[in-house]
Design an enzyme around this catalytic site. Sequence first.
Site, PDB file in Angstrom:
ATOM      1  CG  HIS A   1      -1.603   1.341   1.545  1.00  0.00           C
ATOM      2  ND1 HIS A   1      -2.578   1.882   0.720  1.00  0.00           N
ATOM      3  CD2 HIS A   1      -1.262   2.218   2.369  1.00  0.00           C
ATOM      4  CE1 HIS A   1      -3.122   3.166   1.266  1.00  0.00           C
ATOM      5  NE2 HIS A   1      -2.081   3.356   2.355  1.00  0.00           N
TER       6      HIS A   1
ATOM      7  CG  ASP B   1       5.979  18.518 -26.098  1.00  0.00           C
ATOM      8  OD1 ASP B   1       6.443  17.976 -25.163  1.00  0.00           O
ATOM      9  OD2 ASP B   1       5.521  17.791 -27.008  1.00  0.00           O
TER      10      ASP B   1
ATOM     11  CD1 TRP C   1       6.071   3.139   3.907  1.00  0.00           C
ATOM     12  CD2 TRP C   1       7.387   3.911   2.516  1.00  0.00           C
ATOM     13  NE1 TRP C   1       6.628   4.336   4.427  1.00  0.00           N
ATOM     14  CE2 TRP C   1       7.387   4.908   3.262  1.00  0.00           C
ATOM     15  CE3 TRP C   1       8.365   4.073   1.469  1.00  0.00           C
ATOM     16  CZ2 TRP C   1       7.836   6.292   3.408  1.00  0.00           C
ATOM     17  CZ3 TRP C   1       8.897   5.548   1.374  1.00  0.00           C
ATOM     18  CH2 TRP C   1       8.810   6.446   2.403  1.00  0.00           C
TER      19      TRP C   1
ATOM     20  CB  SER D   1      10.406   6.362 -13.912  1.00  0.00           C
ATOM     21  OG  SER D   1       9.660   7.289 -14.110  1.00  0.00           O
ATOM     22  CB  SER D   2      11.668   9.938  -9.847  1.00  0.00           C
ATOM     23  OG  SER D   2      10.601   9.373  -9.524  1.00  0.00           O
TER      24      SER D   2
ATOM     25  CG  HIS E   1      11.878  14.929   6.122  1.00  0.00           C
ATOM     26  ND1 HIS E   1      10.921  14.573   6.966  1.00  0.00           N
ATOM     27  CD2 HIS E   1      11.747  16.138   5.868  1.00  0.00           C
ATOM     28  CE1 HIS E   1      10.196  15.536   7.220  1.00  0.00           C
ATOM     29  NE2 HIS E   1      10.386  16.449   6.323  1.00  0.00           N
TER      30      HIS E   1
ATOM     31  CD  GLU F   1       9.555  10.454  -2.226  1.00  0.00           C
ATOM     32  OE1 GLU F   1      10.377  10.833  -2.946  1.00  0.00           O
ATOM     33  OE2 GLU F   1       8.337  10.126  -2.595  1.00  0.00           O
TER      34      GLU F   1
ATOM     35  CE1 TYR G   1       7.857  19.856   4.152  1.00  0.00           C
ATOM     36  CE2 TYR G   1       9.549  18.255   4.695  1.00  0.00           C
ATOM     37  CZ  TYR G   1       8.631  19.236   4.918  1.00  0.00           C
ATOM     38  OH  TYR G   1       8.484  19.363   6.206  1.00  0.00           O
TER      39      TYR G   1
ATOM     40  CB  SER H   1       0.091  28.908  -4.888  1.00  0.00           C
ATOM     41  OG  SER H   1       0.691  28.374  -3.563  1.00  0.00           O
TER      42      SER H   1
ATOM     43  CG  HIS I   1      11.891  14.631  11.854  1.00  0.00           C
ATOM     44  ND1 HIS I   1      11.741  15.747  11.450  1.00  0.00           N
ATOM     45  CD2 HIS I   1      11.332  13.368  10.846  1.00  0.00           C
ATOM     46  CE1 HIS I   1      11.265  15.628  10.198  1.00  0.00           C
ATOM     47  NE2 HIS I   1      10.866  14.293  10.095  1.00  0.00           N
ATOM     48  CG  HIS I   2      11.323  10.229   9.374  1.00  0.00           C
ATOM     49  ND1 HIS I   2      10.103  10.093   8.826  1.00  0.00           N
ATOM     50  CD2 HIS I   2      11.722  11.268   8.643  1.00  0.00           C
ATOM     51  CE1 HIS I   2       9.729  11.244   8.082  1.00  0.00           C
ATOM     52  NE2 HIS I   2      10.804  11.924   8.238  1.00  0.00           N
TER      53      HIS I   2
ATOM     54  CB  THR J   1       5.171  25.095   6.925  1.00  0.00           C
ATOM     55  OG1 THR J   1       6.112  24.150   6.778  1.00  0.00           O
ATOM     56  CG2 THR J   1       3.576  23.965   6.533  1.00  0.00           C
TER      57      THR J   1
ATOM     58  CE  LYS K   1       4.059  27.326  -0.101  1.00  0.00           C
ATOM     59  NZ  LYS K   1       4.599  28.245  -0.901  1.00  0.00           N
TER      60      LYS K   1
ATOM     61  NE  ARG L   1       3.672   3.298  10.960  1.00  0.00           N
ATOM     62  CZ  ARG L   1       4.796   3.696   9.926  1.00  0.00           C
ATOM     63  NH1 ARG L   1       5.421   4.374  10.466  1.00  0.00           N
ATOM     64  NH2 ARG L   1       4.393   3.612   8.832  1.00  0.00           N
TER      65      ARG L   1
END
Lengths: 534, 289
Positions: A78, A107, A143, A170-171, A254, A256, A258, A269, A303-304, A329, A332, A451
């Site tokens: 998932h 293009d 994951w 790809s990315s 991290h 990632e 963002y 925006s 922090h993870h 943040t 924004k 979890r």
Amino acid sequence: MSTAAHADSHDDHDHKPHGWRRWVYATNHKDIGTMYLVFSGCMFFVGGMFAEGIRAELFKPGMQLFDPQFFNSLTTMHGLVMIFGVIMPSFVGLANWMIPMQVGAPDMALPRLNNFSFWILPFAFTLLLSSFFVPGGAPAGGWTMYPPLTLQTGASFPMLIFSIHLMGASSILGAINVIVTIMNMRAPGMTLLKMPMFVWSWLITAYLLIAVMPVLAGAVTMQLTDHYFGTTFFTAAGGGDPVMFQHIFWFFGHPEVYIMILPAFGIVSEIIPTFSRKPLFGYEAMVYAIASIAFLSFIVWAHHMFTVGMPLAAQLFFMLSTMLIAVPTGVKIFNWAATMWHGSLSFEPPMLFALAFVFLFSIGGFSGLMLAMVPADYQYQDTYFVVAHFHYVLVTGALFGIMAAIYYWLPKWTGHMYDLKLGTWHFWLSTIFVNVLFFPQHFLGLAGMPRRIPDYAVQFTDWNMVSSIGAFGFGLSQFLFLYLIIKCVRGGVRADSRVWEGAHGLEWELTSPPPFHSWSTPPSAAVIAHGAEH
Amino acid sequence: MKFRAQLASIALAALGAAGTLTARADSGWSQLNMTQGVTDISRRIYDLHMAIFWVCVAIGVLVFGVMIWSLIKYRKSRGAVADTTLLHSTRVEVIWTVVPVLILVLMAVPAARTLVAIEDTSKTGLTIKVTGFQWGWRYDYLDDGVGFYSHLDRKSDAARELTSGIDPNTVDHYLLSVDHPLVVPVDTKVRLLITGADVIHSWWVPAFGVKKDAIPGFINEAWFKVDTDKPGLYRGQCAELCGRDHGFMPIVVDVRTKADYAAWLKQEQAAQKPATPPAAAANTAAPAT
Ligand SMILES: [Cu+2]
């Protein structure tokens, strides 16, 4: 102007390939954008199916449906499918469709590369999803792929690693294309600080992608050699360090986060000014806020993993740097609020989703701030509180941003206005159910439910049932979205080029649907000035 | 300081409100918040949690309030006309950058203080080595020669099978009870040396405010000191995904009065003795050969 552009490009229409060749040999940014969006739509239902499986098993205590190992495969897949198969490709699809149109280009800069970066994905996900059918089942180590657990994966282990490699390639290719397009193909007169916010957010996102996807590739490759070639990067028995993987992974992970939210910031925006009929408040501050978030995202990774046992000084550093992210943040959020202040608001589906984004992403931001407090994090870490937090950020954040974008630009893409009433229904059903789904998970986490568990103690029953009901409702609501999109593609009231009364930007200067080669001649300074009233 | 005092009083008020809500009723509906726990550290964590929670609530009320006001007041359908001259304002932009920084600094101070207290593993009274494995825990009382394994208890283990037909509600503390709980005395700074045997696990007892990863090849330190008047059974779970039965390796800590603990230790030492002589003999024999 737009009619002139249309007339100029009319002979190009004859060269448009037809049938399957149009898609397999596609080099047109809109066709590739469409393929990206269709692909991520399919993956959304696949990943959603996994989520519904998880919520079905967790509906009540006791094991009802699955073996615990299969449950772990569901949570793992998932996560992988939703992140790499839904959120990231749909942002690339939106970038493909919108960036050339928004910067006044015909293009993307590198059309063949564009074709390649898309066509990698179906192979990557075929490889990943077919791992359900090999001995040992699909990857079940989460994951995040932490060793040593992930090294225990069965025959699907190399499939996991190689599919990650493919997705990463790809990315990176997609990101290179975005940067080259933005840097080289802007219409004369469109300076960097005249670019639409969506383009800005994607420019910065693309740099993040190029910076961190190779890091992930490196980390998983080290696991591959640990598994097959006798290295012990992450195996303590051979002098390796399992925690090092976590550091490397989150150095990717991290930024990632963002990568998955900055383009949504850009979308919101664009939408809020349109439906406030008022330019974006503090445009430059918004650009600097995105840039500082991107910079900070590189120095908060640990922090993870506060519970792995880091030195006090390191924990304090990562706590402070993480709290600091709240500042840009906040800027924004405040700017969006100020954009609406003294505006003239209307509430079409794109605006509804953008508003839900601002409110619900803020809730995810608040729980993020709570998670930054290290001592409190010791209690939150690896509980449903974290699950609630990142789903508020990724579902009501990133995914709602994508939905807002689709509702915003779908009439431009198809040339048809969709059923606004149905869109409003889809909005309310999604928003109500998504909160029923994720809000109670805060309670579960605080009450002590870890979890990634397939079964739980009976005192967690009630809120799990509520959460599961929310999940079923949210999942079913998305069929409404699917129906709305198909209906809109097939026909409907013709949309004019502006589509929304308050819309500004070069894409609205083109016809709906736009010509095959968006801006075959660059827009004039007058058109840019008209479009760029941000 | 004044701000902290205010926060504390707000947190205290909330604590009262939340306390009634989380009165450990059997009903799950009332479980909405973190528990205060039974150690000084767990209470400090709880206070920190409530303080940052109320800070978030205050900011949320303010920001959401402004937005909701706009949504109501500046609707086009009510004839609102946009003021398109509002492009930016250096003054408000400075304010909404600096004020959050100040709030964050104010929150960082108590958080850092609590963290320093948590990391202080000096002057401990009892050291226990905790080893996570797939799927259970092993506890070794390093100074007392006592050690044992701790697994999910049999009733839960039977009920959690896919086709067991046993209603989990009929099982006492379903998934949260073990065959051999960890036994510790009250009012003693118990130091845990935590490691993993195979993959990474995480030892978590919410009531103590302790969660620390059990990592192969690493020895992590953690400690807790339960209040004198709070003996009892405290339950937790493995908090790091560790494979198939990650959800089925609970932790139960049996906190006893010092006298009860001493009696238990003596009994346990006696019970484990018969196993030691052969091992000891083997050890002494080894150098001779
Ligand atoms: Cu475990």
